[in-house]
Design a protein around this motif. Structure first.
Motif, mmCIF file in Angstrom:
data_model
loop_
_atom_site.group_PDB
_atom_site.id
_atom_site.type_symbol
_atom_site.label_atom_id
_atom_site.label_comp_id
_atom_site.label_asym_id
_atom_site.label_seq_id
_atom_site.Cartn_x
_atom_site.Cartn_y
_atom_site.Cartn_z
ATOM 1 N N ALA A 144 1.004 -1.146 -0.370
ATOM 2 C CA ALA A 144 -0.428 -0.032 -0.343
ATOM 3 C C ALA A 144 0.657 1.442 -0.467
ATOM 4 C CB ALA A 144 -0.902 -0.120 1.177
ATOM 5 N N GLY A 145 1.713 1.346 0.421
ATOM 6 C CA GLY A 145 3.491 2.378 0.455
ATOM 7 C C GLY A 145 3.458 2.545 -0.516
ATOM 8 N N ARG A 175 -8.737 -2.302 -15.182
ATOM 9 C CA ARG A 175 -8.661 -2.768 -13.286
ATOM 10 C C ARG A 175 -8.098 -2.673 -12.575
ATOM 11 N NH1 ARG A 175 -7.472 -8.521 -12.807
ATOM 12 N NH2 ARG A 175 -9.659 -8.223 -11.634
ATOM 13 N N ILE A 176 -7.604 -1.149 -12.475
ATOM 14 C CA ILE A 176 -6.563 -0.194 -11.575
ATOM 15 C C ILE A 176 -7.533 -0.561 -9.906
ATOM 16 C CG2 ILE A 176 -7.655 2.333 -12.037
ATOM 17 C CD1 ILE A 176 -4.685 0.763 -10.631
ATOM 18 N N VAL A 177 -8.607 -0.132 -9.953
ATOM 19 C CA VAL A 177 -8.974 -0.199 -8.614
ATOM 20 C C VAL A 177 -9.299 -1.209 -7.854
ATOM 21 C CG1 VAL A 177 -11.698 0.080 -7.453
ATOM 22 C CG2 VAL A 177 -11.903 1.332 -9.470
ATOM 23 N N THR A 178 -9.332 -2.742 -8.586
ATOM 24 C CA THR A 178 -9.771 -3.728 -7.656
ATOM 25 C C THR A 178 -7.989 -4.692 -7.796
ATOM 26 O OG1 THR A 178 -11.298 -5.118 -9.319
ATOM 27 C CG2 THR A 178 -9.530 -6.108 -9.125
ATOM 28 N N TRP A 179 -6.485 -3.681 -8.658
ATOM 29 C CA TRP A 179 -5.875 -4.218 -8.710
ATOM 30 C C TRP A 179 -5.118 -3.004 -7.119
ATOM 31 C CZ3 TRP A 179 -3.127 -2.469 -13.867
ATOM 32 C CH2 TRP A 179 -3.760 -3.962 -14.601
ATOM 33 N N LEU A 180 -5.728 -2.444 -6.763
ATOM 34 C CA LEU A 180 -5.691 -1.228 -5.774
ATOM 35 C C LEU A 180 -6.516 -2.079 -3.778
ATOM 36 C CD1 LEU A 180 -6.224 2.635 -7.109
ATOM 37 C CD2 LEU A 180 -3.901 1.463 -5.979
ATOM 38 N N GLU A 181 -7.300 -2.485 -4.430
ATOM 39 C CA GLU A 181 -7.822 -3.682 -2.937
ATOM 40 C C GLU A 181 -6.835 -4.722 -3.064
ATOM 41 O OE1 GLU A 181 -11.789 -4.061 -5.258
ATOM 42 O OE2 GLU A 181 -12.392 -2.662 -4.147
ATOM 43 N N GLY A 182 -5.909 -4.926 -3.977
ATOM 44 C CA GLY A 182 -5.214 -5.982 -3.794
ATOM 45 C C GLY A 182 -4.193 -5.451 -3.201
ATOM 46 N N LEU A 183 -4.209 -4.588 -3.099
ATOM 47 C CA LEU A 183 -2.795 -4.307 -2.200
ATOM 48 C C LEU A 183 -3.077 -3.532 -0.677
ATOM 49 C CD1 LEU A 183 -0.606 -1.372 -4.877
ATOM 50 C CD2 LEU A 183 -0.324 -3.890 -4.032
ATOM 51 N N LEU A 185 -5.919 -0.838 -0.320
ATOM 52 C CA LEU A 185 -6.008 0.238 -0.493
ATOM 53 C C LEU A 185 -7.633 0.251 -1.266
ATOM 54 C CD1 LEU A 185 -2.408 1.710 -1.704
ATOM 55 C CD2 LEU A 185 -4.012 2.367 -0.192
ATOM 56 N N SER A 186 -8.503 0.773 -0.787
ATOM 57 C CA SER A 186 -9.927 0.460 -0.855
ATOM 58 C C SER A 186 -10.611 1.490 -0.915
ATOM 59 C CB SER A 186 -10.456 -0.916 -0.190
ATOM 60 O OG SER A 186 -11.012 -0.412 1.280
ATOM 61 N N GLY A 187 -12.218 1.819 -1.320
ATOM 62 C CA GLY A 187 -12.975 3.112 -0.969
ATOM 63 C C GLY A 187 -12.824 3.788 -1.893
ATOM 64 N N VAL A 188 -12.192 4.217 -3.289
ATOM 65 C CA VAL A 188 -11.334 5.286 -4.443
ATOM 66 C C VAL A 188 -13.421 4.629 -5.129
ATOM 67 C CG1 VAL A 188 -10.796 4.738 -6.625
ATOM 68 C CG2 VAL A 188 -9.903 4.112 -4.818
ATOM 69 N N ARG A 189 -13.612 5.718 -4.883
ATOM 70 C CA ARG A 189 -15.228 6.305 -5.584
ATOM 71 C C ARG A 189 -14.939 6.396 -7.050
ATOM 72 N NH1 ARG A 189 -18.111 11.276 -6.566
ATOM 73 N NH2 ARG A 189 -16.675 12.689 -5.908
ATOM 74 N N ALA A 301 -8.288 10.412 -3.218
ATOM 75 C CA ALA A 301 -8.045 8.940 -2.402
ATOM 76 C C ALA A 301 -7.016 9.410 -1.279
ATOM 77 C CB ALA A 301 -7.553 7.643 -2.922
ATOM 78 N N PRO A 302 -7.521 8.843 -0.371
ATOM 79 C CA PRO A 302 -6.542 9.658 1.170
ATOM 80 C C PRO A 302 -4.873 8.709 1.235
ATOM 81 C CG PRO A 302 -8.678 7.815 1.848
ATOM 82 C CD PRO A 302 -8.110 8.530 0.553
ATOM 83 N N HIS A 303 -4.906 7.504 0.810
ATOM 84 C CA HIS A 303 -4.213 7.360 0.384
ATOM 85 C C HIS A 303 -3.349 6.736 -0.833
ATOM 86 C CE1 HIS A 303 -3.590 7.179 5.160
ATOM 87 N NE2 HIS A 303 -5.062 6.984 4.992
ATOM 88 N N TRP A 304 -2.279 7.204 -1.832
ATOM 89 C CA TRP A 304 -1.941 6.423 -2.844
ATOM 90 C C TRP A 304 -0.257 5.866 -2.555
ATOM 91 C CZ3 TRP A 304 -4.310 5.554 -7.134
ATOM 92 C CH2 TRP A 304 -4.010 5.215 -7.526
#
Length: 465
Positions: A144-145, A175-183, A185-189, A301-304
């Motif tokens: 996530a970092g 599929r960037i939202v799914t990829w971020l969830e795999g790290l 990082l969730s909650g992307v609107r 997103a609050p964290h990137w």
């Protein structure tokens, strides 16, 4: 120090990103794409809208020229057409026919999307640091970092490809939202506004004598509480016309040749149908439906994670009827280049977040223009016009009416639609005064054709309309 960047997607956004990365001194730039890329300007599976009309506006071309110097000359040499918005377009707006002016205005390039992509890709691949690999990216590696690379699927299974910087330019199907969830990082609107637009396009041979006939468009009318319906005749390379129709939900164009012609003739002005009725078709009618506006608010997103940039349609897609996508992709790649220059390298702290926020600004401007009109159509899903939308709509209609006979109003509209200035240009004092005072000339009763152009149209017309 050896540095590697991985770009997901070999479309326009991806190849422009690869160019700026190579110019910034990245040792190895690997571009991944699941398609087998053609060795010429031909349609490929990964461009669902590739068969339909695309306009390369002044602002987007300028950004491309900064990244790939000489790309405009390459396109013109390959057969693209340079069209003046002030004199080279016959346009019927929702408020009537617009005048053509002899004064200078912004220009756009018209050609097939396949030619744009191939020309840019060929130019970028001249750089020895850039290579394209046929492979499917299936996820991100790292945490996530910080993103450390891409997980790639190939004939021999999955493998990890390490990188100092990953750029997702995978387009509308990201599929960037799914990829971020795999790290973690969730909650992307994400927001989707879908007018249900269907595009139908067919290519014709330009008839003898019609080689200099203006680009002709009958625009959709979002103000009448009915589905939007439009058509365009656009010159492209190879002495051809690309004819594209577009209809929102409930007003979709048909896929058969007879229905296609009838659709153009049933528009508020039948000029497109009259033109093509006497032209030789070279292809069947091609339909596509992947046209919704989709915005991934990654920049909010609050964290990137460090090491991850998202550009082009992977950040925001727009109804292609408004001709913004290629220019927005170029603007985003230009942001990446400028931030790399300031930061000194692809692994600089905070680089990814700065690029994301910078690339989001032209996305938001294009989104506002596209969605602001799409929400007016009665069957649009995902949004309805609010008070602000209705206020902007009223002002835009007044400006368009004025533009029929006011050069100042027309110039403001050209500057915004050509994407060489932001939408705030419409509210500059000279533009606002033009909108307030209206057109000093009477409305046109028909298209502003020269005698020679009228002779061409009459000679082609087989409809009897």
């Amino acid at each position: 120090m050896s540095r590697r960047a991985v770009v997901v997607g070999a479309g326009l956004a991806g190849m422009l990103a690869a160019a700026v990365l190579a110019d910034a001194g990245v040792t190895e730039v690997v571009v991944l794409d699941r398609d087998e890329l053609p060795d010429g300007p031909r349609q490929r599976r990964g461009l669902p809208q590739g068969r339909h009309a695309h306009l390369l506006m002044t602002g987007g071309l300028r950004a491309m020229e900064e990244i790939v110097p000489g790309v405009g000359k390459r396109l013109l040499a390959a057969g693209a057409h340079e069209i003046s918005l002030s004199s080279g377009v016959l346009a019927r707006s929702p408020e009537g026919w617009l005048r053509r002016w002899r004064r200078e205005g912004p220009v756009m390039l018209t050609c097939t999307r396949a030619l744009v992509d191939w020309t840019v890709r060929a130019a970028v691949l001249e750089h020895p640091r850039v290579e394209v690999r046929r492979a499917a990216a299936v996820g991100l590696t790292g945490s996530a970092g910080r993103v450390r690379g891409v997980r790639v699927s190939g004939p021999d299974g999955e493998a990890d490809l390490e990188a100092d910087l990953v750029v997702d330019a995978s387009g509308r199907g990201t599929r960037i939202v799914t990829w971020l969830e795999g790290l973690g990082l969730s909650g992307v609107r994400t927001r989707t506004v879908d007018s249900g637009l269907v595009n139908a396009s067919r290519v014709y041979r330009v008839p003898a004598g019609a080689e200099r006939f203006p680009l002709t468009i009958v625009q959709a009318d979002p103000y009448v509480a009915r589905p939007g319906r439009s058509a365009m005749v656009m010159p492209v390379e190879g002495d051809r016309w690309l004819v594209s129709c577009g209809g929102t939900r409930g007003g979709e164009p048909p896929a058969d040749a007879e229905g296609f012609l009838r659709y153009t003739l049933d528009l508020p002005d039948p000029i497109v149908g009259r033109l093509i009725s006497g032209a030789e078709p070279l292809t069947d009618v091609h339909l596509s439906r992947s046209t919704s506006n989709v915005r991934h608010y990654l920049d909010k997103a609050p964290h990137w994670p460090e090491g991850l940039v998202v550009l082009g349609d992977a950040l925001g897609t727009f109804n292609p009827a408004y001709g913004q996508g290629m220019s927005v992709a170029a603007f985003g790649a230009r942001v990446l280049g400028r931030e790399l220059e300031r930061a000194g390298g692809p692994d600089a702290p905070g680089l990814a977040r700065r690029v994301l926020r910078g690339a989001a600004r032209p996305v938001d401007a294009a989104w506002a223009m596209a969605v602001g009109q799409d929400v007016l159509y009665p069957a649009t899903r995902g949004g309805r016009p609010g008070i602000a939308d209705r206020a902007v709509t009223a002002y835009t209609r007044r400006m368009t009416r004025a533009a029929a006979g006011s050069f100042a109003a027309a110039s403001a509209i050209w500057d915004v639609t050509s994407m060489r200035t932001p939408p705030t240009r419409m509210f500059h004092p000279s533009a606002a005064l033009a909108a307030l005072t209206g057109s000093p000339l009477p409305a046109l009763s028909g298209p502003p054709l020269t005698p020679a152009e009228r002779e061409v149209l009459d000679g082609l017309d087989r409809t009897g309309v």
